[in-house]
Design an enzyme around this catalytic site. Sequence first.
Site, short mmCIF file in Angstrom:
data_model
loop_
_atom_site.label_atom_id
_atom_site.label_comp_id
_atom_site.label_asym_id
_atom_site.label_seq_id
_atom_site.Cartn_x
_atom_site.Cartn_y
_atom_site.Cartn_z
CG LEU A 38 -2.03 -1.18 1.22
CD1 LEU A 38 -2.86 -1.15 2.38
CD2 LEU A 38 -2.76 -1.13 -0.13
CD GLU A 93 8.13 2.72 -5.62
OE1 GLU A 93 7.59 3.78 -6.27
OE2 GLU A 93 7.91 2.57 -4.51
CB THR A 131 10.48 -1.83 -4.86
OG1 THR A 131 10.32 -1.30 -3.36
CG2 THR A 131 9.04 -2.71 -5.17
CB THR A 154 8.00 -2.68 -18.66
OG1 THR A 154 7.79 -1.69 -19.72
CG2 THR A 154 9.33 -2.84 -17.98
CG ASP A 155 6.94 -1.79 -23.92
OD1 ASP A 155 7.29 -0.89 -22.70
OD2 ASP A 155 6.21 -1.08 -24.99
CD GLU A 156 9.27 2.40 -19.66
OE1 GLU A 156 10.20 2.75 -19.28
OE2 GLU A 156 8.07 3.00 -19.60
CE1 TYR A 203 8.85 0.35 -13.86
CE2 TYR A 203 9.10 1.20 -16.13
CZ TYR A 203 8.41 0.36 -15.14
OH TYR A 203 7.46 -0.72 -15.42
CB SER A 204 13.60 0.86 -18.38
OG SER A 204 14.67 1.81 -18.40
CE LYS A 216 8.96 -4.29 -14.35
NZ LYS A 216 8.05 -5.04 -13.37
CG LEU A 229 -0.36 10.87 -21.54
CD1 LEU A 229 0.31 12.13 -21.41
CD2 LEU A 229 -0.03 10.08 -22.94
CB VAL A 232 2.26 17.94 -23.99
CG1 VAL A 232 2.80 17.10 -24.84
CG2 VAL A 232 0.53 17.75 -23.86
P1 NAD Z 1 1.14 0.55 -9.82
O1 NAD Z 1 2.27 1.82 -9.32
O2 NAD Z 1 -0.16 0.95 -10.31
O3 NAD Z 1 0.94 -0.53 -8.82
C1 NAD Z 1 2.09 -1.08 -8.15
C2 NAD Z 1 1.67 -1.80 -6.84
O4 NAD Z 1 2.68 -2.29 -6.23
C3 NAD Z 1 0.99 -0.74 -5.85
O5 NAD Z 1 -0.24 -1.16 -5.26
C4 NAD Z 1 2.10 -0.68 -4.89
O6 NAD Z 1 1.55 -0.52 -3.38
C5 NAD Z 1 2.51 -2.03 -4.90
N1 NAD Z 1 4.01 -2.10 -4.32
C6 NAD Z 1 5.06 -1.23 -4.68
N2 NAD Z 1 5.97 -1.38 -3.77
C7 NAD Z 1 5.64 -2.38 -3.25
C8 NAD Z 1 6.48 -3.21 -2.21
N3 NAD Z 1 7.93 -3.04 -1.89
N4 NAD Z 1 5.89 -4.53 -1.81
C9 NAD Z 1 4.73 -4.82 -1.94
N5 NAD Z 1 4.06 -4.08 -2.74
C10 NAD Z 1 4.51 -2.89 -3.31
O7 NAD Z 1 1.84 -0.37 -11.05
P2 NAD Z 1 1.04 -0.79 -12.34
O8 NAD Z 1 1.02 0.21 -13.43
O9 NAD Z 1 0.11 -1.73 -12.07
O10 NAD Z 1 2.33 -1.80 -12.92
C11 NAD Z 1 2.26 -3.18 -12.47
C12 NAD Z 1 3.26 -4.07 -12.83
O11 NAD Z 1 3.52 -3.99 -14.31
C13 NAD Z 1 4.74 -3.20 -12.58
O12 NAD Z 1 5.59 -4.31 -12.25
C14 NAD Z 1 5.32 -2.62 -13.89
O13 NAD Z 1 6.60 -2.34 -14.04
C15 NAD Z 1 4.31 -3.40 -15.02
N6 NAD Z 1 4.05 -2.69 -16.26
C16 NAD Z 1 3.14 -1.78 -15.87
C17 NAD Z 1 2.84 -1.15 -17.21
C18 NAD Z 1 1.76 0.07 -17.45
O14 NAD Z 1 1.52 0.48 -18.43
N7 NAD Z 1 1.41 0.47 -16.21
C19 NAD Z 1 3.07 -1.77 -18.82
C20 NAD Z 1 4.17 -2.91 -18.53
C21 NAD Z 1 4.61 -3.47 -17.35
O1 DAU Z 2 5.92 0.72 -21.74
C1 DAU Z 2 5.44 0.30 -20.51
C2 DAU Z 2 5.57 1.39 -19.37
O2 DAU Z 2 4.68 2.34 -19.56
C3 DAU Z 2 5.47 0.86 -18.03
O3 DAU Z 2 6.58 -0.22 -17.93
C4 DAU Z 2 5.57 1.88 -17.01
O4 DAU Z 2 5.37 1.46 -15.81
C5 DAU Z 2 4.41 3.10 -17.23
O5 DAU Z 2 4.59 3.98 -16.27
C6 DAU Z 2 4.45 3.16 -18.82
O6 DAU Z 2 5.65 4.22 -18.75
P1 DAU Z 2 5.79 5.66 -19.65
O7 DAU Z 2 6.93 6.38 -19.08
O8 DAU Z 2 5.46 5.27 -21.17
O9 DAU Z 2 4.17 6.18 -19.09
P2 DAU Z 2 3.79 7.72 -18.74
O10 DAU Z 2 2.25 7.53 -18.61
O11 DAU Z 2 4.46 8.27 -17.68
O12 DAU Z 2 4.17 8.54 -20.11
C7 DAU Z 2 3.55 8.09 -21.14
C8 DAU Z 2 4.23 9.22 -22.15
O13 DAU Z 2 3.66 10.31 -21.79
C9 DAU Z 2 5.75 9.65 -22.16
O14 DAU Z 2 6.25 9.71 -23.67
C10 DAU Z 2 5.72 10.50 -21.36
C11 DAU Z 2 4.35 11.43 -21.94
N1 DAU Z 2 3.95 12.36 -20.50
C12 DAU Z 2 3.68 11.72 -19.39
C13 DAU Z 2 3.24 12.47 -18.51
C14 DAU Z 2 2.90 11.80 -16.94
C15 DAU Z 2 3.60 13.69 -20.75
O15 DAU Z 2 3.84 14.17 -22.15
N2 DAU Z 2 3.23 14.39 -19.64
C16 DAU Z 2 3.03 13.89 -18.62
O16 DAU Z 2 2.40 14.65 -17.67
#
Ligand code: NAD
Ligand code: DAU
Length: 339
Positions: free
Chosen positions: A35, A84, A100, A125-127, A153-154, A157, A193, A209
């Site tokens: 949480l 994270e 984490t 993640t694709d990152e 971050y990437s 991961k 975003l 943006v």
């Molecule tokens: P999110 O940030 O919305 O949720 C992460 C959750 O993990 C939260 O509920 C947080 O409380 C929990 N958490 C964080 N640190 C923790 C710890 N130390 N112990 C236990 N719980 C912990 O993330 P999301 O967007 O749902 O992403 C989930 C997974 O998918 C991540 O591993 C992320 O790298 C991956 N992912 C996300 C996306 C995307 O577009 N959001 C795309 C590809 C992969």
């Molecule tokens: O590709 C998968 C990834 O996608 C996941 O692994 C990550 O957890 C997830 O956060 C996401 O990463 P991005 O960096 O692509 O997502 P974000 O929503 O932060 O940003 C998407 C795009 O929008 C990026 O090019 C940055 C831009 N952006 C983002 C924010 C928050 C803006 O222009 N303005 C903003 O305020």
Amino acid sequence: MTVLVTGGAGFIGSNFVYLLLEERPEWKVVCVDALTYAANIHTLNDAMQNPNFVFYKEDIRNREGINAIFEKEHPDVVVNFAAESHVDRSIENPAIFLETNILGTAVLMDACRKYGIERFHQVGTDEVYGDLPLDRPDLFFHEDTPIHTSSPYSTSKASADLLCLAYHRTYGLPVTISRCSNNYGPYQFPEKLIPLMINNASQDKPLPVYGEGLNVRDWLYVKDHCYGILAVLEKGRVGEVYNLGGHNEKANIEIVKIILKELGKPESLITYVTDRKGHDQRYAIDPSKAMAELGWAPTTMFKDGIKLTIQWYKEHMDWMKECTSGDYVKYYEEMYGKR
Ligand code: NAD
Ligand code: DAU
């Protein structure tokens, strides 16, 4: 079958919890989440009513706490969403991402080795593949594309993915990895975003943006991602990586304009701000391995998914307000105040 889902109070993890409770009602779902700021416990309100669901507030970095949950629940499968997840925060404070995302994953896999497990699935993640140039639309990320990360971050991961593959080779741990493109849909924290822009536009606040808004992301509706993970669990081969994506590439500025149009707000709200450091240009997944081997395919077109998403946020503004009170105000000021 008992499935331990970490990070289940976050965006994708909670959508996965609901998918399992709906699609596999005979399974027990054990959710572990620390949480952090990114979680909202109210997201799990409905799940808490289900007798097949149990929640533990625990940090995946806490070895004793995680071992105790394994001893009590005896999970057959672990799906690790806990992380994270926000690139911008990793640029400001890398350390917690390493702790984490890498060490937490190791703690979970050590518990899997100690207590025995049928499958450890890492949500990747694709990152990890870095980025593609904007002027080469013919290029895509394949599973054997070299790891080439840009942000803390990437990198964290990618390190976790490599550790999973090392535990498979060295200890024979039955590991799978999925690598997904950008998700969108219900319950996404408004630092990302799409929900950030929906939240700001709803309140007639500027939409920040980065750069010129030309960076491209490959969007997948969160439920499609969750079905993909379920397919990997049930049909995937141990030791393998599966790319999940839906060929929904869009420039950020296109997304922002779609949101403004859907909400009936003017484009004058768009504000171009200083670019993200090390900003990846383009992500684009080739999902053909998952499609061929698992029979998985996304079913939600972006034009439909974005409408569903905007409608969901409109109907859940209380949820949004819970996320944007308290620390969020400070975060927003620090991240965008002087940008
Ligand atoms: P999110 O940030 O919305 O949720 C992460 C959750 O993990 C939260 O509920 C947080 O409380 C929990 N958490 C964080 N640190 C923790 C710890 N130390 N112990 C236990 N719980 C912990 O993330 P999301 O967007 O749902 O992403 C989930 C997974 O998918 C991540 O591993 C992320 O790298 C991956 N992912 C996300 C996306 C995307 O577009 N959001 C795309 C590809 C992969
Ligand atoms: O590709 C998968 C990834 O996608 C996941 O692994 C990550 O957890 C997830 O956060 C996401 O990463 P991005 O960096 O692509 O997502 P974000 O929503 O932060 O940003 C998407 C795009 O929008 C990026 O090019 C940055 C831009 N952006 C983002 C924010 C928050 C803006 O222009 N303005 C903003 O305020």
